[in-house]
Design a protein around this motif. Structure first.
Motif, PDB file in Angstrom:
ATOM      1  N   THR A  35       3.496  12.224   3.317  1.00 29.51           N
ATOM      2  CA  THR A  35       3.992  10.927   2.840  1.00 29.51           C
ATOM      3  C   THR A  35       3.025  10.332   1.823  1.00 29.51           C
ATOM      4  O   THR A  35       1.822  10.617   1.826  1.00 29.51           O
ATOM      5  N   GLU A  79       2.004   7.306   1.584  1.00 31.30           N
ATOM      6  CA  GLU A  79       1.018   6.389   2.152  1.00 31.30           C
ATOM      7  C   GLU A  79      -0.267   7.114   2.542  1.00 31.30           C
ATOM      8  O   GLU A  79      -1.370   6.634   2.278  1.00 31.30           O
ATOM      9  N   LYS A 114       5.473  16.114   1.029  1.00 26.96           N
ATOM     10  CA  LYS A 114       6.561  15.423   1.722  1.00 26.96           C
ATOM     11  C   LYS A 114       6.241  15.228   3.194  1.00 26.96           C
ATOM     12  O   LYS A 114       6.624  14.223   3.798  1.00 26.96           O
TER      13      LYS A 114
END
Length: 981
Positions: free
Chosen positions: A591, A593, A588
């Motif tokens: 991310t 990406e 988390k």
């Protein structure tokens, strides 16, 4: 010694609540049956505790060596040692829970190992690392009172050389400190055995090897440069190799050389004694201690700005320990010299004293800063560990470990928003976890290990295993502790009893509902599933959450669905062939990406695309970007022909939005495959992207053709000007002749910017007409002297004759005559005549009273009589020479009539003179003339006499006043009489 209960990773026991423990049915959390299966039982054998039964691969479930010595006290902070199940051997697919990791510490050659946060794991080794573990290992866990720490083994691997013989560097998986910004892709391991020892032959070259966290070989290359002091990983997952001469060589994850830079002349002259790689919000930096015992650092290796730190008084040897701090956006260096601590900033060196430090400290042996640079730990020669804020303004607590030997490494172990801040200290065969409690947790290490602090724990890297020590999350602790009555634990039991079709499910569920804690129970199960690493336990918790949701009205499903998606992604990347051991907290923070970037960097394109499609990410952010990276990698495969590569890329990409073929072609050109780059540019629909790369590849003519096809004049100008600078003058003109559009645009450019070039173009093309025009413009733009202007006009006339343009040539010759005449008039009469037109020259002469000269000029240049009469009429009226005007009108019959005389006089408001000329106007213009001078009655008489209806209507329209009423009646009677006839 009484054996302790053994469970898998998902089980995290803690101290029991007050009162007798609640009995658990078989298969419930906390019972051996639920953890090892119905066929497993615990038994004693030899020196340890065995778990009978096996997993699907036939390996024994677990073996726990019993600790030697007295049992650990019950008052310790809640820590527990847990080893994750090791990955299966090669070829065996398994979704292994791989917690994520952080930078390890390093050691070089014979020096004492140093602990510092860093990036990636790097060590020198002369032999290859096996791709996977030699055998599967299974988890073990020790239970203590209070909260827990888990120690999980994401992977097992055998490192052939002992890790103490080289430089070692481990990379963190999570974000850069303080900012929380994802720091990129950094989980790799590099190995290099230290060959720069006296007993080694100078001809022996070390082998640099790079591996994934699961031991999969990524790259291997011979080291051909100088001695290496430090290996480290940058935020962009580039391997930084700091040499003794201060030069830093930068390699990619797959061993490709990127660039090199130097840390300055001072470092080159004094050599490097010690170095650190650190990470801040500015990027990845390097701090160096030189042979002159001065510190030099740069905060960002991507934007190199060297900074020399102030001199430390009395520093004549290596400090006992030092580290890099980052406070208030400023990089600092903290070092220890005996019992003194010094803090170096940009301007000064100041002594600092840790508050509340125990007495009798004669030196500091080790120091460690936390992952976020907020906390600092100091290990003293008295065996005390001082823990406090990195600003050295507040003490958290101090622990006496009763061990005075210098530790090999020391690292902070905590999780975001965790309850405790603890420090992990490692010696050769011992691991100690210390916090705010008076006791510690100690583990026996089987071999040399290195610590890597992470966002939510500490990685433990050794020759055979890769483990992760972290605090058990609160949700997991609440659910899995023994005799837990937490709502999540009851909901998990209810779901299991429901699967058994037992009425106990209803009892558990009613108990939760009576306390109105069912939504809390569902959230606890969902959260705990995220922190579990075994897929079976994840599914069990998610089934319990799904079961509980059925009894809640309007429970938002987003959290549950998102957790299912996240766990599926995590289980995929935790697989052994992938080797990215992320925890849920790290995932988390990182991310999706950044995780995709890491997969792309490892060339795991199919998995990255599957994740994008599964999460339904926008194409531009997901699949398109990954395909573009795949194509850039594809062009580097030089064993495949250019046509095959271009065809494969086009078939895979097609018209995928967000993919730029020009970027792929640029990568191909960078790899030396120019023809492939040209083929790829054929698929690029945007000419603005094609042309610059073609120019860079020195394919200017092709770029010119593409620019012309685009219809973008700015693009054509760009290519033309590039060609002008690239080619010699002759070749440049010949190239333009083959491109008429480009030639025309270049001529327009030259008309405003380069007139001489324009002349050369016309000469090369034998364009005499344009050459004549060029000389005409040049005669007025450049020449101020009359002689030069006449000469330029003469050249223009000659060019017109060559172009067979008789009219232009004659006009140019007459202009030359006019210029000579105007020059003579200025000399004789004064005034300004030069550059006037022929008409303006005549008018000027008339206004000045030189009528004779004006008439002679009109005759010389054959000005028509009508034009001359108009010019003289206007000039005399402007002079208000009415007498001369009347003489001029009587000199001969006017070729323009006398109505212009009337008009000119009325414009000058001379009605008297106008009446003189109105009577002499031709009959067909008399009505208009009388109307101009305002004689409506006489105009009416003439119109009635002419019997012209148009003239009658014109006169009638001018009859506006009462005085014109008789005239209007007269016109009406004339019209009536005409109608009767």
């Amino acid at each position: 010694m009484k054996p302790r209960l053994r469970t898998r990773l998902s089980f995290a026991p803690a101290s029991s609540p007050s009162g007798p423990p609640r009995p658990r049915p078989p298969g419930s959390p906390g019972s051996p049956d639920s953890e090892l299966g119905a066929l497993s039982r615990w038994g004693r054998g030899g020196e340890g505790l065995h778990a009978r039964g096996s997993d699907a691969s036939g390996c024994p479930r677990a073996y726990l060596p019993l600790p030697r010595g007295p049992p650990l006290p019950r008052s310790l902070p809640d820590f527990s040692l847990l080893r994750l199940t090791a990955p299966p051997a090669r070829g065996h697919s398994s979704h292994l829970p791989l917690p994520r990791v952080h930078p390890s510490h390093w050691c070089t050659g014979p020096r004492d190992p140093r602990a510092e946060p860093g990036s990636g794991l790097a060590a020198w080794s002369p032999s290859a690392l096996p791709g996977g573990p030699a055998h599967s290992r299974y988890g073990r866990k020790r239970k203590f009172s209070g909260r827990e720490k888990r120690k999980g083994r994401p992977f097992g691997a055998e490192w052939t050389p002992p890790l103490r013989c080289g430089a070692i560097r481990a990379q963190p998986w999570t974000a850069t400190p303080r900012t929380g910004t994802p720091s990129g892709k950094r989980p790799s391991i590099a190995l290099l055995r230290n060959p720069w020892k006296k007993e080694k032959s100078p001809s022996v070259r070390p082998l640099l090897q790079i591996y994934s966290s699961s031991g999969v070989a990524l790259a291997s290359l011979l080291w051909k440069s100088g001695p290496v002091v430090l290996l480290g990983w940058s935020a962009e997952e580039e391997l930084l190799c700091v040499q003794e001469d201060g030069s830093v060589l930068v390699y990619g994850l797959h061993g490709d050389f990127r660039r090199h830079f130097s840390m300055g002349n001072e470092v080159l002259q004094n050599r490097v004694l010690d170095a650190r790689v650190f990470h801040t919000e500015f990027g990845s930096g390097i701090a160096i201690l030189t042979g002159a015992y001065r510190f030099t650092l740069t905060a960002n290796v991507g934007d190199l700005k060297l900074r020399r730190m102030p001199e430390v008084p009395g520093l004549q040897a290596l400090p006992s320990c030092w580290t890099v701090l980052f406070q208030d956006r400023v990089t600092l260096v903290l070092l220890a010299i005996g019992p003194d601590l010094y803090l170096l900033d940009n301007t000064a060196c100041s002594g600092v004293v840790p508050p509340g430090l125990a007495s009798g400290v004669a030196g500091f042996l080790h120091m460690a800063v936390s992952f976020n640079y907020r906390y600092l730990a100091l290990f003293t020669d008295t065996g005390h560990i001082w823990m406090g804020l990195a600003s050295l303004k507040e003490k958290l607590y101090e622990f006496n470990c009763n061990i005075r030997a210098p530790p090999k490494q020391m690292a902070w172990c905590s999780r975001p928003k965790g309850k405790q801040k603890t420090v992990v200290v490692a010696w050769e065969r011992r691991l100690l976890v210390a916090g705010d409690a008076p006791e510690s947790i100690q583990f026996v290490l089987e071999e040399d290990s290195y610590l890597v602090p992470e966002l939510d724990g500490v990685r433990i890297f050794s020759r055979n295993v890769h483990e992760f020590l972290h605090e058990v999350p609160v949700a997991s602790e609440e659910i899995f502790r023994i005799a837990s009555m937490a709502p999540g634990a009851l909901l998990l039991e209810a779901q299991k009893e429901y699967e058994k079709e037992s009425q106990k499910a209803d009892e558990y569920l009613r108990e939760i509902q009576e306390r109105e804690q069912l939504p809390q129970a569902v959230r606890q199960c969902i959260e705990a599933a995220g922190h579990e690493h075994q897929p079976d336990m994840q599914k069990s918790l998610l089934r319990a959450a799904s079961f509980g949701k059925c009894f809640i009205d309007k429970f938002p499903p987003d959290t549950f669905v998102r957790m299912c998606q996240d766990l599926r992604v995590l289980n995929a990347v935790r697989d052994y062939p992938i080797g990215i051991p992320l925890t849920y907290t790290q995932y988390k923070q990182l991310t999706i990406e950044v995780l995709l970037d890491r997969l792309v960097l490892r060339r795991l394109y199919p998995l990255a695309i599957q994740i994008c499609e599964y999460l339904r990410l926008p194409e531009v952010q997901g699949v398109s970007r990954i395909l573009a990276h795949w194509a850039c990698y594809k062009v580097q495969q030089k064993d495949v022909s250019d046509e095959d590569v271009a065809r494969a890329i086009n078939q895979k990409l097609g018209d995928t939005p967000g993919v730029s073929y020009s970027d792929i072609a640029a990568r191909a050109y960078g790899c030396g495959r120019t023809e492939l780059a040209i083929k790829l540019l054929e698929y690029e629909p945007r000419s603005g992207e094609q042309v610059p790369l073609l120019l860079k590849m020195k394919r200017s003519k092709l770029a010119l053709s593409k620019a012309i096809e685009s219809g973008d004049t700015d693009l054509v100008f760009t290519v033309v000007l590039h060609l002008k600078n690239e080619l010699n003058r002759g070749d440049f003109f010949m190239t333009l002749r083959n491109q008429p559009v480009a030639l025309s645009l270049y001529r327009q450019f030259c008309k405003h910017q380069e007139l001489e070039t324009l002349k050369d173009l016309y000469n090369q093309d034998d364009n005499h007409q344009e050459l004549g025009n060029f000389h005409i413009r040049a005669s007025y733009a450049a020449e101020e002297r009359i002689e030069g202007r006449v000469a330029a006009l003469q050249t223009a006339a000659d060019e017109y004759y060559k172009a067979k343009n008789e009219f232009a040539a004659k006009a140019t010759e007459e202009q030359m005559r006019l210029l000579r005449l105007q020059r003579r008039l200025e000399d004789e009469l004064g005034g300004h005549f030069l550059d006037l037109s022929l008409h303006d020259t005549v008018t000027s002469l008339l206004l000045s009273g030189n009528n004779k000269r004006a008439e002679q000029l009109a005759r010389d240049f054959r000005i028509p009589d009508k034009r001359f009469w108009w010019l003289k009429l206007t000039a005399l009226a402007d002079r208000e020479d009415w007498e001369e005007l009347e003489k001029f009108s009587k000199s001969k019959k006017s070729p323009i009539g006398y109505l212009p005389f009337v008009e000119v006089c009325m414009k000058r408001h001379n009605k008297f003179e106008a009446k003189k000329f109105a009577a002499r106007v031709n009959p067909e213009q008399k009505v208009k003339a009388f109307l101009l001078i305002g004689d409506v009655a006489q105009a009416a008489d003439v119109a009635i006499e002419h019997r012209n209806e148009a003239e009658l209507s014109l006169v009638l329209s001018h009859c506006t006043g009462a005085s014109d009423g008789a005239t209007a009646d007269k016109i009406q009677r004339a019209r009536a009489l005409a109608q009767r006839k």
